[in-house]
Scaffold this active site. Sequence first.
Site, PDB file in Angstrom:
ATOM      1  CB  ALA A  97       0.560  -2.533  -5.139  1.00  0.00           C
ATOM      2  CB  SER A 106       4.303   1.981  -7.590  1.00  0.00           C
ATOM      3  OG  SER A 106       3.580   2.880  -6.522  1.00  0.00           O
ATOM      4  CG  ASP A 107      -1.326   0.952 -10.433  1.00  0.00           C
ATOM      5  OD1 ASP A 107      -1.330   1.873 -11.074  1.00  0.00           O
ATOM      6  OD2 ASP A 107      -2.554   0.707  -9.781  1.00  0.00           O
ATOM      7  CD  GLN A 108      -2.937   6.148  -3.963  1.00  0.00           C
ATOM      8  OE1 GLN A 108      -3.419   6.849  -4.639  1.00  0.00           O
ATOM      9  NE2 GLN A 108      -1.592   6.287  -2.713  1.00  0.00           N
TER      10      GLN A 108
END
Length: 217
Positions: free
Chosen positions: A120, A83-85
């Site tokens: 994401a 996950s990444d923001q």
Amino acid sequence: MSLDNPPRGGAGPADRPLLILASTSRYRREMLERLRLPFVAEPPQVDETPLPGEPPGELALRLARAKAQAVAGRHPGAVVIGSDQVAAVDGAPVGKPGGHAQAQAQLRRLSGRTVRFHSALAVTDGQRWLARDVVTECRFRTLDEAAIQAYLLAERPYDTAGSAKAESLGIALMQSMHSDDPTAIIGLPLIALTAMLAEFGLDPLRHLPAQHAQATP
């Protein structure tokens, strides 16, 4: 529930696939614990430098996939969550401030403006891949210096993109917030993740402990 001593190999309890969160973020770990699936967290150790001209949404998806891939390569058969923001204003990324002065400047910039948070997700078992970008649009209130200083001194959100922890006092900075998933703003979209995990045989509601599953109303 996270596991302090991760099992080796690719199988978890009762022959379920081992679930791994490819992240060092305590926020994502705490969010995943809400689904009550046993999991371990492991650092993905990937380069998070944006590519030249890379749009924020594409950056978030690329890094989510890269994190999942890095950990999946070390655990064949495990189900891995990456996950990444990435926050963006007018298409330009807004990073983590890292300190008070930078956070102060960031909130001045965001005052009265709309910020798009790209959260994401990528889930893989090493063979199949699912990925999604969940977007949250946050309209910041018009903030004066007193409000900015009061918030920063109270919460010190220096490790958060956009200098605002919406899961706590940072919500007071917002005028409005729009998203398909209210958990996305914290960094791990649980509605989307639940559907993705179910595709890998890890539906949280089908893996509750026996005492909960057998309880009668």
